[in-house]
Design a protein around this motif. Structure first.
Motif, short mmCIF file in Angstrom:
data_model
loop_
_atom_site.label_atom_id
_atom_site.label_comp_id
_atom_site.label_asym_id
_atom_site.label_seq_id
_atom_site.Cartn_x
_atom_site.Cartn_y
_atom_site.Cartn_z
N ARG A 68 27.75 -21.19 126.09
CA ARG A 68 28.45 -22.34 125.52
C ARG A 68 29.66 -22.60 126.41
O ARG A 68 30.64 -21.86 126.35
CB ARG A 68 28.89 -22.04 124.08
N ARG A 69 29.59 -23.61 127.21
CA ARG A 69 30.66 -23.90 128.17
C ARG A 69 31.24 -25.28 127.90
O ARG A 69 30.52 -26.28 127.83
CB ARG A 69 30.11 -23.85 129.60
N VAL A 70 32.54 -25.32 127.73
CA VAL A 70 33.23 -26.58 127.47
C VAL A 70 34.40 -26.69 128.45
O VAL A 70 35.14 -25.73 128.64
CB VAL A 70 33.75 -26.65 126.02
N TYR A 71 34.55 -27.85 129.05
CA TYR A 71 35.60 -28.10 130.03
C TYR A 71 36.42 -29.31 129.57
O TYR A 71 35.84 -30.28 129.06
CB TYR A 71 35.01 -28.39 131.40
N TYR A 72 37.72 -29.26 129.76
CA TYR A 72 38.55 -30.41 129.44
C TYR A 72 39.21 -30.91 130.71
O TYR A 72 39.87 -30.15 131.42
CB TYR A 72 39.62 -30.07 128.40
N ASP A 73 39.00 -32.18 131.00
CA ASP A 73 39.62 -32.80 132.17
C ASP A 73 40.95 -33.39 131.73
O ASP A 73 41.00 -34.40 131.01
CB ASP A 73 38.71 -33.90 132.73
N PHE A 74 42.04 -32.78 132.16
CA PHE A 74 43.37 -33.19 131.72
C PHE A 74 43.79 -34.54 132.30
O PHE A 74 44.66 -35.21 131.74
CB PHE A 74 44.40 -32.12 132.10
N GLU A 75 43.21 -34.92 133.41
CA GLU A 75 43.57 -36.19 134.04
C GLU A 75 42.75 -37.35 133.49
O GLU A 75 43.29 -38.43 133.22
CB GLU A 75 43.41 -36.08 135.55
N LEU A 76 41.46 -37.15 133.30
CA LEU A 76 40.61 -38.20 132.73
C LEU A 76 40.65 -38.19 131.20
O LEU A 76 40.20 -39.13 130.56
CB LEU A 76 39.16 -38.05 133.20
N GLU A 77 41.16 -37.10 130.62
CA GLU A 77 41.27 -36.94 129.18
C GLU A 77 39.92 -37.02 128.48
O GLU A 77 39.72 -37.77 127.52
CB GLU A 77 42.23 -37.97 128.57
N LEU A 78 38.98 -36.24 128.98
CA LEU A 78 37.68 -36.16 128.31
C LEU A 78 37.13 -34.75 128.40
O LEU A 78 37.54 -33.95 129.24
CB LEU A 78 36.70 -37.19 128.90
N GLU A 79 36.21 -34.46 127.48
CA GLU A 79 35.55 -33.16 127.44
C GLU A 79 34.16 -33.26 128.07
O GLU A 79 33.48 -34.29 127.92
CB GLU A 79 35.37 -32.68 125.99
N ALA A 80 33.77 -32.20 128.76
CA ALA A 80 32.41 -32.08 129.26
C ALA A 80 31.90 -30.72 128.82
O ALA A 80 32.64 -29.74 128.88
CB ALA A 80 32.39 -32.20 130.78
#
Length: 284
Positions: A8-20
């Motif tokens: 279960r891998r979740v990433y947060y892009d702090f610049e684009l403000e979205l989760e992948a």
């Protein structure tokens, strides 16, 4: 079925403000729920039976999944197959801004379908996902996001002049707003009933038809949304449990993982940005 290690891998892009995120080797069922953001995802492997907005689908590798904010849905494995799934979560305000730049008109788009079988857009989701995982340069990630949104907006959304917004039942809307404000309290069905002119059976039927979920499930989703915000702000899981109306931390942890696929602590670590990182953090 082969025994595949669960990831279960979740990433947060702090610049684009979205989760992948990527769910791999998962056989977990996800109960009926909704999100306050857009979801664009695709199945890499494993068949699933999906229920969304009163319709049923069998999805498999190569199928694109599209959820509008508040589209209620649930899913379970077919024949115990392991799910491999990748997706991005996009906040409405980020979507609106991007749509304005793409179309010249600022509005919230509406996906006109939830499943696109064997979609040619699926690779674009993977490209965006991978660029976030790899912490690619911001320009590359932004381009990948806009290329993806151009595809889905052009092919899978209702034209702006055809979007119709139905008027919600004012009493149901009032109950929703009440639960949004009092989510941390021990709200009872009788309490909600006293605010309306409905009978109990009619209230349950009407509320579920209007929102796609029962009153209690709606309250659970509101509590989950608030819990995520508090965890993102650094509140401890034990404190969040009490602040969002759960009876104890164990109940909160089990509920959170049932809906999100991660424990509260795992989810919180996503937002603990590494020093010097401008893009993403992850938890496995």
């Amino acid at each position: 079925m082969p025994n595949i290690e669960e990831q279960r891998r979740v990433y947060y892009d702090f610049e684009l403000e979205l989760e992948a995120y990527n769910l791999k080797g998962i056989v977990q069922k996800f109960p009926n729920h909704f999100h306050d953001y857009y979801v664009i995802g695709f199945v890499e492997g494993g068949r699933r039976h999906l229920w969304c907005r009163g319709k049923e689908y069998d999805v498999a590798a190569g199928d694109l999944l599209l959820f509008n904010p508040r589209d209620n849905h649930c899913c379970g494995p077919v024949n115990g197959e392991n799910l491999d799934y990748r997706a991005v979560n996009i906040k409405p305000e980020i979507m609106e801004q991007a749509v304005g730049e793409i179309t010249g008109k600022k509005y919230l788009p509406h996906f006109d379908r939830n499943v696109v079988y064997q979609s040619e857009t699926a690779p674009s989701v993977n490209t965006l996902y991978q660029s976030i995982v790899d912490r690619a340069p911001r320009m590359e990630r932004e381009e990948n996001l806009f290329f993806l949104l151009e595809q889905v907006i052009g092919e899978y959304t209702t034209p702006i002049d055809e979007i119709t917004v139905s008027e919600p039942n004012p009493q149901i809307q009032m109950l929703c707003e009440y639960m949004e404000r009092h989510f941390y309290e021990n709200i009872t069905l009788d309490e909600l009933l006293s605010m309306t002119s409905f009978g109990k059976s009619y209230l349950l039927r009407t509320f579920t038809k209007e929102t796609g979920v029962s009153p209690y499930r709606y309250l659970q989703n509101v509590r989950l949304k608030q819990a995520k915000k508090l965890l993102e702000q650094g509140e401890t899981p034990v404190d969040v449990s009490g602040m969002t109306g759960f009876s104890d931390q164990s109940h909160f942890t089990n509920f959170f993982k049932e809906f999100i696929g991660l424990t509260p602590k795992q989810y919180q670590r996503i937002f603990q940005q590494p020093a010097g990182s401008g893009s993403a953090a992850k938890e496995q």
